[in-house]
Scaffold this active site. Structure first.
Site, PDB file in Angstrom:
ATOM      1  N   SER A 558      -3.386  22.232   5.504  1.00 37.29           N
ATOM      2  CA  SER A 558      -2.264  23.165   5.452  1.00 37.29           C
ATOM      3  C   SER A 558      -2.118  23.839   6.813  1.00 37.29           C
ATOM      4  CB  SER A 558      -2.467  24.163   4.312  1.00 37.29           C
ATOM      5  OG  SER A 558      -1.270  24.830   4.015  1.00 37.29           O
ATOM      6  N   ASP A 641       3.283  16.640  -2.513  1.00 35.68           N
ATOM      7  CA  ASP A 641       3.206  17.889  -1.759  1.00 35.68           C
ATOM      8  C   ASP A 641       4.618  18.319  -1.386  1.00 35.68           C
ATOM      9  OD1 ASP A 641       2.713  20.052  -0.183  1.00 35.68           O
ATOM     10  OD2 ASP A 641       1.389  19.021   1.224  1.00 35.68           O
ATOM     11  N   HIS A 673      -0.472  19.242  -2.720  1.00 38.90           N
ATOM     12  CA  HIS A 673      -1.020  19.817  -1.483  1.00 38.90           C
ATOM     13  C   HIS A 673      -2.541  19.690  -1.461  1.00 38.90           C
ATOM     14  CE1 HIS A 673      -0.210  22.096   2.117  1.00 38.90           C
ATOM     15  NE2 HIS A 673      -0.952  23.120   1.768  1.00 38.90           N
TER      16      HIS A 673
END
Length: 705
Positions: A558, A641, A673
């Site tokens: 991320s 995601d 994600h």
């Protein structure tokens, strides 16, 4: 014994310990996984809160949730994850923990309800709450029974098209209430320990139909659960949390808490904290919780209406719709609590908040002035749940870097802690793990006056006289942190036991060192945290002789993945032999492909307009520095995601390949994600470790492929 990815992924994952009303014992789930059978197995265990002895309580994996409610300290109501109709619904049973074989079916419900809460009423009935998706007309939605449309087309007229890993549909979460009526004819609630119950009437939907700019939904997707609503201890009142129905969903974090009588309906729900009710409080709310006597409601709320990582402030309201009389507690405390429970006497709250790399528990009295600074009563670990026992001690279920689940009690003053269960002393895969595997250091940076912290995690059989390659891990968020907690996704000890010393810094944006440090990352993704990480590496290079930085690798997910891409174009990229990006930003000019626009608007300093050199969308864009890319780079990105679409990872891999940089792309079509499926996670670990172990020289392999 070194911990392996297989061992970590297969090891028991235990739920939060739930104590019975007398505080004699607690129950919790324990789920193992077999890579031979490719199946999980879930059982329930019982923990004696006096002796610490553990024994099997139930091997029925269909028991998905349990609450203690009924005439005795061993009476329970539980959800069975299937029903007799086999239509995708669930069933409710009453039972005694000492005689599960005697359980009684009390309701079969035609939808996959979950999030059970229940309370006994003065009459002896049981009032309960659960949630499920609901149609716009208020009836519960069951995918197994839903009519399949002739077309799969989706049409949207507002910008909240999808969220996390799901395209939004007309069906939204809703809280439902029901009554299990006592049916033994007894006139006294306590006259029988074997009361029978039956479902009276229909379930009541308290949420669906309250609409303006958008419609109410509780729990709030994608991470909301039973913590988004509560039932008063006498079963007469309900509170629930929903996003602000007066504002567009994708643009604002604002949410409100509604009060409604259990016997009422959505039309009788009243907002406790609408904008304007409390000066400054316009942002996200959380954790509405009734006091033990039902007279008060505690909750958190942020000020910022666009900012999901603003500081949570503690509020208490009267459970009286004619005069909520909201007050704040310890308003100026520079921590952001995210878990709360009430004391038995209602004179204080216990809250958990990130604090110096841990999540510590703090008592907060009802008379805490704005300047009051709470003192922690726990130290290491991150609580997954806590409960106040009848003797006023807290029962805490937490995890630590070296243990997947610890259960212990602590006195209200924190002076006495009694361990009851420690996974690292029980589970074979965790054998030998302990606090000696971990240490920390503080370092200075040019971005802040705050001393910054980093974790050090050592490999098994570590010796300070030897040298180990560096694994430099950068956390996501960016607001968040690396804490003293167990993870099945980024498990520090599993990385270390590949043969690395793991360094996990908490740079600018990290939570638990004051709100200013958290806030400072806004509009500064590419400089403040970057330079903090440079200074962390410098400290390691100059002060830790057992770390071989010349054989180092770096990885992150991320925001951590963004930082790997930023490293790639800057000096830090040359300090590592390999980089790993998991679901990171490659092109910040494409940030509006995300779903939660409030996040982008806040962290980029405004809405996207035009990409010019004064725009942070342009300034901190990793692809601006493409000409510098040269470090071998492993890329992971998943199809589901929607926070950072898969095109970001594909773009990164394509650009690396075209430039001739050694690179590899790993994709999971069924992951979001995160990588949650254990079989997928095993591949994730094996492929990444194959890559980094080659470039760090640990594997001795002839190729990283």
């Amino acid at each position: 014994m070194a911990i392996t990815p297989e061992g970590m992924l297969a090891a028991p994952r235990r739920g939060v310990a739930l104590a019975n009303p007398s505080g004699d014992f607690a129950i919790y789930t324990s789920t193992n996984y077999s890579f031979e059978d490719h199946e999980p197995t879930t059982v329930w265990e019982q923990l004696n809160l006096r002796s610490g002895d553990v024994f099997s309580w139930s091997t029925d994996s269909n028991i998905s949730e349990v609450v203690f409610v009924g005439p005795t300290n061993t009476s329970i109501l539980y959800i069975n994850a299937t029903n007799e109709e086999g239509d995708g619904g669930i069933s409710l049973y009453t039972a005694d923990t000492t005689n599960l074989a005697g359980a009684s079916l009390v309701a079969s419900l035609p939808a996959p309800f979950s999030g059970l809460k229940a309370a006994s009423t003065r009459s002896g009935d049981i009032h309960f709450l659960m949630f499920a998706m609901a149609y716009p007309n208020g009836t519960a939605y069951n995918e197994d029974l839903a009519e399949e449309p002739a077309s799969t087309a989706r049409i949207y007229t507002d910008i909240y098209v999808r969220h996390w890993d799901t395209y939004l549909t007309p069906q939204r979460n809703a809280v439902f209430g029901g009554v299990l009526a006592r049916s033994n004819g007894s006139s006294s609630y306590n006259s029988s320990s074997s009361m029978s119950y039956s479902l009276r009437g229909q379930l009541t939907n308290y949420v669906t139909g309250k609409c303006n700019a958008t419609c109410a939904e509780s729990p709030v997707q994608p991470f909301g659960g039973s913590g988004d609503y509560d039932l008063s201890p006498d079963g007469s009142q309900v509170v629930f949390l929903t996003k602000n129905i007066d504002l567009p969903l994708a643009n604002f974090t604002s949410s409100q808490i509604y009060w409604v009588p259990f016997s009422g309906s959505v039309n009788e729900s009243v907002p406790i904290n609408p904008i304007g009710a409390t000066p400054g409080a316009e942002g996200a709310s959380g954790s509405p919780t009734f006091s033990k006597d039902g007279s008060k409601i505690a909750y958190f709320q942020m000020n910022g209406i666009y900012y999901e990582s603003d500081r949570n402030i503690i509020y208490v309201a009267n459970a009286d719709p004619t005069n909520f009389n909201i007050t704040s507690l310890a308003r100026d405390w520079d921590r952001s609590p995210d878990v709360l429970v009430w004391s038995n006497d209602g004179n204080s709250l216990y809250v958990a908040a990130p604090d110096l790399g841990r999540e510590r528990v703090f008592p907060v009295p009802m008379n805490a002035a704005a300047s009051y600074k709470p003192t922690n009563i726990t130290d290491e670990g991150v609580p997954a749940g806590m409960q106040v026992l009848p003797n006023n001690e807290l029962l805490i279920s937490d995890s630590k870097i070296w243990s997947s689940r610890d259960i212990y009690t602590v006195t209200p003053d924190g002076n006495s802690t009694r361990p009851l269960f420690q996974a690292n002393l029980v589970d074979a895969a965790l054998s030998g793990l302990g606090p000696n595997d971990v240490s920390e250091f503080y370092f200075s940076s040019n971005s802040t006056d705050t001393q910054l912290q980093s974790w050090i995690i050592y490999p098994t059989n570590f010796s300070s006289s030897e040298r180990y390659p560096l694994a430099f891990l950068v956390h996501g968020g960016p607001q968040g942190g690396w804490y003293n907690s167990w993870s099945t996704r980024w498990n520090f000890k599993v990385w270390a036991d590949q043969g690395y010393v793991v360094i996990a810094p908490n740079p600018t944006a990290s939570s638990g060192w004051g709100q200013n440090l958290t806030d400072a990352v806004s509009t500064h993704w590419g400089d403040y945290p970057y330079w903090d990480l440079v200074y962390a590496w410098d400290y390691v290079n100059s002060s830790l002789p057992y770390v071989d930085t010349a054989r180092g690798i770096a990885a992150g997910a991320s925001f951590g993945g963004y930082m790997m891409n930023w490293f790639q174009g800057h000096e830090m990229g040359r300090r590592f032999n390999a980089l790993v990006t998991h679901d990171g930003v490659t092109n910040s000019l494409a940030d509006y492909a995300t779903e939660e626009l409030w996040f982008i608007n806040h962290d980029e300093g405004g809405i996207f307009t035009s990409p010019n050199e004064t725009s942070t969308y342009y300034r901190w864009n990793p692809i601006r520095f493409y000409e510098n890319w040269q470090t071998p780079h492993f890329v992971v990105h998943n199809d589901l995601d929607y926070r950072l679409p898969v095109s970001e990872g594909i773009m990164l891999f394509n650009m690396l390949q075209v430039k001739g940089v050694p690179s590899k792309f790993l994709n999971f079509p069924d992951e979001n994600h995160w990588v949650l499926d254990r079989e997928n996670s095993l591949v994730w670990h094996r492929e990444i470790y194959k890559w980094i172990n080659y470039y760090s020289g640990l594997s001795g392999a002839s190729s990283p492929y």
